[in-house]
Design an enzyme around this catalytic site. Structure first.
Site, PDB file in Angstrom:
ATOM      1  N   TYR A   1     -14.521   4.730  17.410  1.00  0.00           N
ATOM      2  CA  TYR A   1     -14.258   5.935  18.209  1.00  0.00           C
ATOM      3  C   TYR A   1     -15.508   6.800  18.178  1.00  0.00           C
ATOM      4  O   TYR A   1     -16.097   7.027  17.117  1.00  0.00           O
ATOM      5  CB  TYR A   1     -13.075   6.712  17.622  1.00  0.00           C
ATOM      6  CG  TYR A   1     -12.765   8.024  18.327  1.00  0.00           C
ATOM      7  CD1 TYR A   1     -13.042   9.244  17.711  1.00  0.00           C
ATOM      8  CD2 TYR A   1     -12.198   8.051  19.599  1.00  0.00           C
ATOM      9  CE1 TYR A   1     -12.761  10.452  18.342  1.00  0.00           C
ATOM     10  CE2 TYR A   1     -11.907   9.264  20.232  1.00  0.00           C
ATOM     11  CZ  TYR A   1     -12.190  10.454  19.599  1.00  0.00           C
ATOM     12  OH  TYR A   1     -11.912  11.646  20.239  1.00  0.00           O
TER      13      TYR A   1
ATOM     14  N   ASP B   1     -23.848   5.915  15.639  1.00  0.00           N
ATOM     15  CA  ASP B   1     -22.939   7.063  15.581  1.00  0.00           C
ATOM     16  C   ASP B   1     -22.644   7.344  14.106  1.00  0.00           C
ATOM     17  O   ASP B   1     -21.758   6.736  13.513  1.00  0.00           O
ATOM     18  CB  ASP B   1     -21.660   6.772  16.358  1.00  0.00           C
ATOM     19  CG  ASP B   1     -20.699   7.960  16.297  1.00  0.00           C
ATOM     20  OD1 ASP B   1     -19.701   7.956  17.049  1.00  0.00           O
ATOM     21  OD2 ASP B   1     -20.931   8.879  15.484  1.00  0.00           O
TER      22      ASP B   1
ATOM     23  N   LYS C   1     -19.786  16.862  11.908  1.00  0.00           N
ATOM     24  CA  LYS C   1     -18.973  17.060  10.698  1.00  0.00           C
ATOM     25  C   LYS C   1     -19.735  17.745   9.550  1.00  0.00           C
ATOM     26  O   LYS C   1     -19.930  18.963   9.566  1.00  0.00           O
ATOM     27  CB  LYS C   1     -18.356  15.716  10.297  1.00  0.00           C
ATOM     28  CG  LYS C   1     -17.376  15.177  11.390  1.00  0.00           C
ATOM     29  CD  LYS C   1     -16.664  13.928  10.976  1.00  0.00           C
ATOM     30  CE  LYS C   1     -15.965  13.263  12.146  1.00  0.00           C
ATOM     31  NZ  LYS C   1     -14.581  13.717  12.355  1.00  0.00           N
TER      32      LYS C   1
HETATM   33  P1  KE4 Z   1     -15.645  15.333  17.618  1.00  0.00           P
HETATM   34  O1  KE4 Z   1     -15.853  15.464  19.117  1.00  0.00           O
HETATM   35  O2  KE4 Z   1     -14.178  15.182  17.274  1.00  0.00           O
HETATM   36  O3  KE4 Z   1     -16.344  16.433  16.826  1.00  0.00           O
HETATM   37  O4  KE4 Z   1     -16.363  13.993  17.144  1.00  0.00           O
HETATM   38  C1  KE4 Z   1     -16.055  12.785  17.780  1.00  0.00           C
HETATM   39  C2  KE4 Z   1     -16.390  11.631  16.858  1.00  0.00           C
HETATM   40  C3  KE4 Z   1     -17.545  10.908  17.096  1.00  0.00           C
HETATM   41  N1  KE4 Z   1     -17.897   9.861  16.309  1.00  0.00           N
HETATM   42  C4  KE4 Z   1     -17.118   9.490  15.261  1.00  0.00           C
HETATM   43  C5  KE4 Z   1     -17.537   8.323  14.420  1.00  0.00           C
HETATM   44  C6  KE4 Z   1     -15.929  10.205  14.963  1.00  0.00           C
HETATM   45  O5  KE4 Z   1     -15.157   9.819  13.915  1.00  0.00           O
HETATM   46  C7  KE4 Z   1     -15.564  11.301  15.767  1.00  0.00           C
HETATM   47  C8  KE4 Z   1     -14.295  12.097  15.525  1.00  0.00           C
HETATM   48  N2  KE4 Z   1     -13.489  11.668  14.426  1.00  0.00           N
HETATM   49  C9  KE4 Z   1     -12.073  11.957  14.552  1.00  0.00           C
HETATM   50  C10 KE4 Z   1     -11.289  11.359  13.394  1.00  0.00           C
HETATM   51  N3  KE4 Z   1     -11.756  10.138  12.906  1.00  0.00           N
HETATM   52  C11 KE4 Z   1     -11.820  13.423  14.682  1.00  0.00           C
HETATM   53  C12 KE4 Z   1     -10.394  13.856  14.402  1.00  0.00           C
HETATM   54  C13 KE4 Z   1      -9.693  14.288  15.657  1.00  0.00           C
HETATM   55  O6  KE4 Z   1      -9.912  13.654  16.714  1.00  0.00           O
HETATM   56  O7  KE4 Z   1      -8.882  15.251  15.557  1.00  0.00           O
END
Ligand code: KE4
Length: 424
Positions: free
Chosen positions: A140, A235, A261
């Site tokens: 993801y 990523d 993060k």
């Molecule tokens: P954000 O747009 O949520 O800040 O980041 C997206 C993203 C990009 N790359 C990786 C490897 C990620 O894990 C994420 C977002 N992670 C999720 C949970 N694994 C965020 C939690 C959520 O969607 O509420």
């Protein structure tokens, strides 16, 4: 307000009662737990129940909740103003630290991981003049249209929309391949290399639960795209500054790296970076447009600087990893004693307990996990004051604020929860 009052009002305000789907607890059953306060490794719900927290806001809080130095840095920055829409010293302070720790020649701050990966892809398409992107099933990278794509019927096929509202024309520009399958990646490039702009990958997958890369897969990732003039986008939104002070070092050949993060200390952040000749194609230096009202926000920068300064000695990593190893061993023992098929997979201070025999190598194997059992386990752990990420396919995070007592409480809760499971 009580838990129930917050849930009731949220259900009237927000689709599904939440502002991000995973928080709904739908994949584990039960009701979402409204958290009103965090302190170190603990969070407290609106009814006053304390939990040992392994969600950690899905990764940013490697130092635990409300670390005094981070809170003070945010408060001090806020007292000077919350946003200026201008260049600020805080961006320079955090940018320098990120570049020194990662070796990236240029970096750009944005407000989320989604923005980071979305823009890195746009940059790769501009730099190569090609349109096709390769991602891996189960990874993801945020919710931009071209990344909400699922694997087609074959092993390595152009993607199908994985969300309503993503036109097939856009999904069809993304190929979805199996993670940890170097052959599929090399075959893709043999037949589609000339039209492929980039490959985007999580060096350690954290969104199918934790799945570790094989050495052969890491090698193919750094060879196949380069052999065909395509870029490699790492990523590291989860892994960046999680596994060590800097990048994971699993994909040193990546052309672009995405971060998020941890570098924002819990405030909204994303970043991406790479060689100057690539990054300088970004507006206003070059023709690739990207922008953001609150990019480089001074409060976010202050939280990130305080966080990285606390992480730079490396002590927090040693501590968090030691505790995570203790938890991993305890979970394995609990599954074994209960006679429940379970595989604990850990990388540094992040881990996942899969209810299946053996660590999965890809998303297809991760999906073989007993998700119904995970749902029962999640609820049983919640009753025992342990808050796990509400999905079999998320990763647990141990912080430097957790203690041996927290881990012991978690392991005991797992024994009790699984003992009740053995007959199921
Ligand atoms: P954000 O747009 O949520 O800040 O980041 C997206 C993203 C990009 N790359 C990786 C490897 C990620 O894990 C994420 C977002 N992670 C999720 C949970 N694994 C965020 C939690 C959520 O969607 O509420």
């Amino acid at each position: 307000m009580t838990n129930d009052e917050i849930r009731r009002e949220a259900a009237l305000l927000f689709p599904g009662g939440v502002n991000s789907p995973v928080r709904s607890f739908r994949s584990v059953g039960g009701k979402p737990v409204p958290i009103v306060r965090g302190a170190g490794a603990h969070v407290f719900d609106a009814d006053g129940q304390r939990y040992v927290d392994y969600i950690a806001a899905f990764g940013p809080l490697i130092l635990g909740h409300a670390h005094p130095a981070v809170v003070d840095a945010i408060a001090a920055a806020a007292a000077e103003g919350t946003a200026f829409g201008a260049l600020t010293p805080g961006e320079v302070e955090l940018g320098r630290r990120v570049m020194q720790a990662t070796g990236l020649e240029r970096v750009r701050f944005v407000n989320s991981g989604t923005e980071a990966t979305m823009t890195a892809i746009r940059l790769a398409r501009a730099a190569t003049g090609r349109a096709v992107i390769v991602k891996f099933d189960g990874c993801y990278h945020g919710h931009s249209d071209g990344l909400l794509v699922k694997a087609g019927s074959g092993v390595a096929t152009f993607g199908l929309s994985d969300s309503a509202g993503v036109p097939a024309e856009i999904a069809g520009l993304t190929a979805v391949l199996p993670y940890n399958d170097p052959g599929a990646l090399r075959e893709w490039f043999a037949s589609h290399g000339a039209e492929t702009a980039a490959v985007i990958v999580e060096p350690v997958a954290g969104n199918m639960g934790l799945v570790e890369p094989s050495p052969a897969f890491l090698a193919a990732l750094q060879e196949a795209p380069r052999e065909h003039g395509a870029l490699l986008i790492a990523d590291e939104v989860i892994t960046g500054f999680r596994l060590r002070f800097g990048l994971s070092n699993l994909l040193p050949g990546a052309d672009l790296v995405c971060l998020g993060k941890i570098i924002g200390g819990g405030l909204p952040v994303g970043a991406f970076g790479g060689r100057a000749e690539l990054m300088d194609q970004l507006s206003p230096a070059g023709p690739v447009y990207q922008a953001g009202t609150l990019a480089g926000n001074p409060l976010v920068m202050a939280a990130g600087v305080a966080t990285l300064d606390l992480l730079s000695s490396g002590a927090a990593y040693t501590r968090a990893e030691e505790l995570a190893r203790h938890l991993e061993n305890g979970l394995v023992a609990a599954c074994r004693r209960a006679g429940v098929p379970g595989a604990a997979v850990r990388s540094g201070s992040m881990l996942t307990l899969f209810f299946r025999e053996g660590a999965p190598r890809d998303y297809a194997e991760a999906r073989e996990s007993d998700t119904a059992r995970f749902g029962r386990f999640h609820r049983a752990m919640l009753e025992r004051g342990i808050l796990l990420p509400p999905s079999q396919f998320e990763t647990w995070f141990v912080s430097a604020a957790h203690t041996e007592a927290d881990i012991d409480q978690t392991v005991k809760a797992a024994h009790d929860a699984l003992a009740g499971e053995a007959h199921l």
